[in-house]
Design an enzyme around this catalytic site. Structure first.
Site, PDB file in Angstrom:
ATOM      1  N   PRO A   1       4.930  13.558  -6.677  1.00 21.08           N
ATOM      2  CA  PRO A   1       3.573  13.439  -7.221  1.00 21.08           C
ATOM      3  C   PRO A   1       2.645  12.724  -6.229  1.00 21.08           C
ATOM      4  O   PRO A   1       2.960  11.633  -5.762  1.00 21.08           O
ATOM      5  CB  PRO A   1       3.749  12.591  -8.484  1.00 21.08           C
ATOM      6  CG  PRO A   1       5.197  12.376  -8.670  1.00 21.08           C
ATOM      7  CD  PRO A   1       5.913  12.783  -7.428  1.00 21.08           C
ATOM      8  N   GLU A   2       1.545  13.363  -5.903  1.00 23.42           N
ATOM      9  CA  GLU A   2       0.535  12.763  -5.024  1.00 23.42           C
ATOM     10  C   GLU A   2      -0.615  12.267  -5.906  1.00 23.42           C
ATOM     11  O   GLU A   2      -0.581  12.441  -7.117  1.00 23.42           O
ATOM     12  CB  GLU A   2       0.035  13.808  -4.019  1.00 23.42           C
ATOM     13  CG  GLU A   2       1.089  14.282  -3.036  1.00 23.42           C
ATOM     14  CD  GLU A   2       1.411  13.249  -1.959  1.00 23.42           C
ATOM     15  OE1 GLU A   2       0.741  12.190  -1.914  1.00 23.42           O
ATOM     16  OE2 GLU A   2       2.332  13.475  -1.178  1.00 23.42           O
TER      17      GLU A   2
END
Ligand SMILES: [Zn+2]
Length: 270
Positions: free
Chosen positions: A2-3
């Site tokens: 997850p960014e």
């Protein structure tokens, strides 16, 4: 992994269901996350969740009695489900609310984190060194240009440094540099202000557009079979090494910079 856009979309997905609700209990099924989940996380029990905010890739769950700091690590996913919903493998944490809903963290690789900060969460060790948020006015051309002077590191490594600006992950650095026509290997300190003037809005635009694309997945956060926080994105260079440039049809080059895959067009990016 997850960014920033995925974490922001997670925030948007969970907050309407839990903000303003009283926390009934924090259930820790497995405390072996990136750091052992401390006993102090129970301090928030019986207190209303005032807000769910985000700093870099940390979600901050603020109550009147301290703040929970939640990180999704490499593989973490959040869902809001009825508390009685059966557990799946890797469901490590439940934060149960007085409306019968529970915020559930599933994290197969266990690089996520749940920590507690009693006072001044901004001064927490994990947060105090962080640079500005990319989507705020604190991140602007003059700032980035000044910080870049005298730096010989590549511009890509520079914009991915959390002390300079948070949340410009590998995908977004690749894409923004392509759109700005800047060779990712170029030294940060040798890039003109005019080129930073082009780059900064493109970093903001790339992240904003990813968040908008993720907005279509908001319903997944309350569905047991959804894939919350992960979404397909339209990418021009990232993951396309060896394929043809979408602008000029030159074969895209792939190199490693700071151990990260870097894809660029030798014609479009100088
Ligand atoms: Zn090209």
């Amino acid at each position: 992994m997850p960014e920033l856009p995925e974490v922001e979309v997670s925030r948007l997905g969970i907050s309407p269901h839990i903000e303003g609700r009283k926390i009934k209990a924090v259930h820790v099924h497995d405390k072996r996350l990136r750091w052992p989940v401390p006993e102090t996380v129970h301090q928030v029990e019986g207190h209303v969740l005032r807000s769910v905010s985000r700093r870099s890739k940390y979600l901050l769950l603020q109550t009147d009695n301290g703040c929970l700091i939640l990180h999704l690590g490499m593989s973490g996913k959040l869902r809001v489900v009825p508390a009685e919903t059966g557990h799946y493998k890797h469901d490590h944490i439940d934060i149960e609310f007085d409306n019968g809903q529970t915020l559930r963290l599933n994290d197969p690789r266990r690089f996520g984190a749940l920590l507690y900060s009693e006072t001044d969460v901004a001064g927490h060790n994990l947060l105090k060194q962080l640079g500005p948020e990319p989507l705020t006015e604190a991140f602007h051309v003059d700032y980035l240009f000044e910080r870049s002077r005298g730096r010989s590191q590549s511009v890509k490594t520079f914009i991915m440094d959390n002390k300079i600006v948070v949340g410009v992950g590998n995908i977004y650095a690749n894409e923004a540099l392509f759109k700005a026509g800047i060779n990712p290997k170029r030294a940060a300190g040798k890039i003109s202000k005019a080129r930073y003037q082009k780059l900064v809005p493109l970093i903001k635009e790339t992240l904003t557009s990813a968040i908008e694309q993720g907005g279509t997945t908001l319903k997944d956060f309350t569905q047991v079979d959804g894939n919350p926080g992960y979404f397909a994105q339209k990418l021009q260079v990232y993951g396309r090494g060896g394929k043809l440039c979408m602008v000029c049809s030159t074969r895209l080059k792939e190199v490693r910079l700071g151990q990260r895959s870097t894809v660029y067009c030798t014609q479009c990016q100088r």
